[in-house]
Design a protein around this motif. Structure first.
Motif, PDB file in Angstrom:
ATOM      1  N   ARG A   7      51.407  39.115  27.721  1.00  0.00           N
ATOM      2  CA  ARG A   7      50.411  38.838  28.756  1.00  0.00           C
ATOM      3  C   ARG A   7      49.054  38.486  28.167  1.00  0.00           C
ATOM      4  NH1 ARG A   7      51.727  44.169  32.249  1.00  0.00           N
ATOM      5  NH2 ARG A   7      52.458  44.800  30.170  1.00  0.00           N
ATOM      6  N   LEU A   8      48.849  38.805  26.899  1.00  0.00           N
ATOM      7  CA  LEU A   8      47.629  38.417  26.199  1.00  0.00           C
ATOM      8  C   LEU A   8      47.898  37.163  25.384  1.00  0.00           C
ATOM      9  CD1 LEU A   8      46.406  41.907  24.935  1.00  0.00           C
ATOM     10  CD2 LEU A   8      45.481  40.582  26.844  1.00  0.00           C
ATOM     11  N   ARG A   9      46.866  36.357  25.192  1.00  0.00           N
ATOM     12  CA  ARG A   9      47.003  35.126  24.437  1.00  0.00           C
ATOM     13  C   ARG A   9      45.957  35.056  23.335  1.00  0.00           C
ATOM     14  NH1 ARG A   9      46.173  33.448  29.418  1.00  0.00           N
ATOM     15  NH2 ARG A   9      44.275  32.358  28.751  1.00  0.00           N
ATOM     16  N   PRO A  10      46.318  34.530  22.177  1.00  0.00           N
ATOM     17  CA  PRO A  10      45.311  34.320  21.133  1.00  0.00           C
ATOM     18  C   PRO A  10      44.164  33.468  21.660  1.00  0.00           C
ATOM     19  CG  PRO A  10      47.517  33.990  20.250  1.00  0.00           C
ATOM     20  CD  PRO A  10      47.669  34.125  21.731  1.00  0.00           C
ATOM     21  N   GLY A  11      42.948  33.848  21.294  1.00  0.00           N
ATOM     22  CA  GLY A  11      41.769  33.113  21.737  1.00  0.00           C
ATOM     23  C   GLY A  11      41.082  33.730  22.931  1.00  0.00           C
ATOM     24  N   MET A  12      41.706  34.697  23.584  1.00  0.00           N
ATOM     25  CA  MET A  12      41.082  35.330  24.752  1.00  0.00           C
ATOM     26  C   MET A  12      39.789  36.033  24.372  1.00  0.00           C
ATOM     27  SD  MET A  12      44.001  37.093  27.152  1.00  0.00           S
ATOM     28  CE  MET A  12      44.738  36.193  28.516  1.00  0.00           C
ATOM     29  N   THR A  13      38.798  35.951  25.249  1.00  0.00           N
ATOM     30  CA  THR A  13      37.552  36.685  25.072  1.00  0.00           C
ATOM     31  C   THR A  13      37.705  38.085  25.664  1.00  0.00           C
ATOM     32  OG1 THR A  13      36.682  35.967  27.192  1.00  0.00           O
ATOM     33  CG2 THR A  13      36.253  34.542  25.280  1.00  0.00           C
TER      34      THR A  13
END
Length: 340
Positions: free
Chosen positions: A314-320
């Motif tokens: 549910r999380l993606r690389p690059g998320m703030t």
């Protein structure tokens, strides 16, 4: 202690065989006088004497080899004594704990979320290797996409037993990281993308050319940091991405060969876990190895949960932080509810 930049004998025994020939019923030839004096050979050494001589030669050869193998400069020997004292001192203070689920440090979804934000979405070091103040510099979420393959590089002073022990421990820890993250993590003999270097003081100072081979494109300033590592840094890790991508492609960890066993294990746990994407330390994180107070030596359940959150789909690389925090909070609540 993590930094990240986006730039990317056999012996052969010969046996003599004696052959005898039988004569027929012929008259024997008359003897021929031999003008040479008859020299009777002295009796040779006994088999026991030969065995003892071989054993002595082997002991001498082994002693020479061992001396060459563990040869270290005065600086390296002094560091080994220094780190032995450091480990004893930390343990005497009740630090370097090895309990995975300490009863005196309960966690809840709120603290787990707070610690994830502080550790996974901030950097201990900024661009150029300067240490960031104020709890670290804000950073996007970063993790690996390709399988992680640990490759251990030893200096010549590491003997066979040490190398074997390291491989066993790193291999077991790789399996633990794979279980925590759901990502492919393993140990390999060659072609790795996460290099773990075990070096003495002398070897570390001369590692530049080999490091450039193992991690193509590694910045010269990063090599300089490793070669000039302060004595109070037991170990360090650098993780790299291609260009500005928030996905790691390579990493290199450095562990001092002079460390005693518990500090050695502590470095394996901390640096390899941080190289997975937990790039910061936080003074508020407890119970955790991602805290410079050295209270805990080995990965805790709290830290395993941080890794599980980091690699949640549910999380993606690059998320703030703003994008990730509500999702992290939900995942943290779910994980802790599952363990009740």
């Amino acid at each position: 202690m993590t930094a990240r930049w986006s730039r990317a004998g056999r012996l052969l025994f010969l046996l003599g065989l004696l052959a005898t020939a039988a004569c027929g019923n012929r008259e024997p030839l008359p003897p021929v006088a031999d003008p040479r004096p008859v020299v009777r050979p002295e009796p040779g050494p006994s088999q026991e004497a030969l065995r003892k001589a071989r054993a002595e030669r082997n002991r001498a050869a082994n002693a020479v080899a061992a001396e060459a193998l563990v040869k270290a400069s005065a600086a390296s020997t002094a560091q080994r004594d220094f780190y032995d004292r450091a480990e004893r001192s930390l343990r005497a203070q009740g630090r370097l704990r090895r309990d995975r689920v300490p009863l005196d440090a309960p966690i809840d979804p709120e603290t787990l979320t707070r610690d994830f934000i502080a550790i996974a979405l901030r950097d201990e070091y900024g661009q150029g290797g300067m240490q960031a103040g104020g709890g670290g510099a804000p950073a996007p979420l970063r993790r690996w996409q390709d399988p992680v393959r640990f490759q251990i590089e030893f200096g010549t002073t590491s003997d066979v037993a040490t190398r074997r022990a390291y491989r066993v421990e790193v291999g077991q820890f790789a399996a633990r990281l794979a279980e925590a993250t759901g990502h492919s993590v393993s140990l390999t003999d060659s072609g790795g993308n996460f290099i773990v270097m075990v070096l003495s003081d002398d070897e570390r100072r001369a590692i530049g050319p080999r490091l450039a081979q193992l991690v193509p494109g590694i910045p010269p300033q990063d090599i300089a940091v490793m070669q000039d590592l302060d004595a109070d840094n037991f170990c360090t890790v650098f993780a790299y991405s291609r260009g500005a991508a928030p996905v790691y492609s390579n990493a290199v960890a450095l562990i001092r060969a002079e460390l005693p066993p518990l500090l050695q294990s502590s470095c394996i746990h901390e640096e390899l876990a941080q190289g997975m994407g937990l790039a910061n330390d936080s003074p508020d994180a407890r119970p955790s190895i991602f805290n410079d107070d050295e209270e805990f030596a080995l990965l805790t359940r709290h830290d395993e949960l941080l890794l599980k959150i980091l690699y949640d789909p549910r999380l993606r690389p690059g998320m703030t932080r703003a994008e990730a925090e509500p999702i992290v909070r939900r995942i943290a609540a779910e994980l802790l509810a599952q363990s009740l």
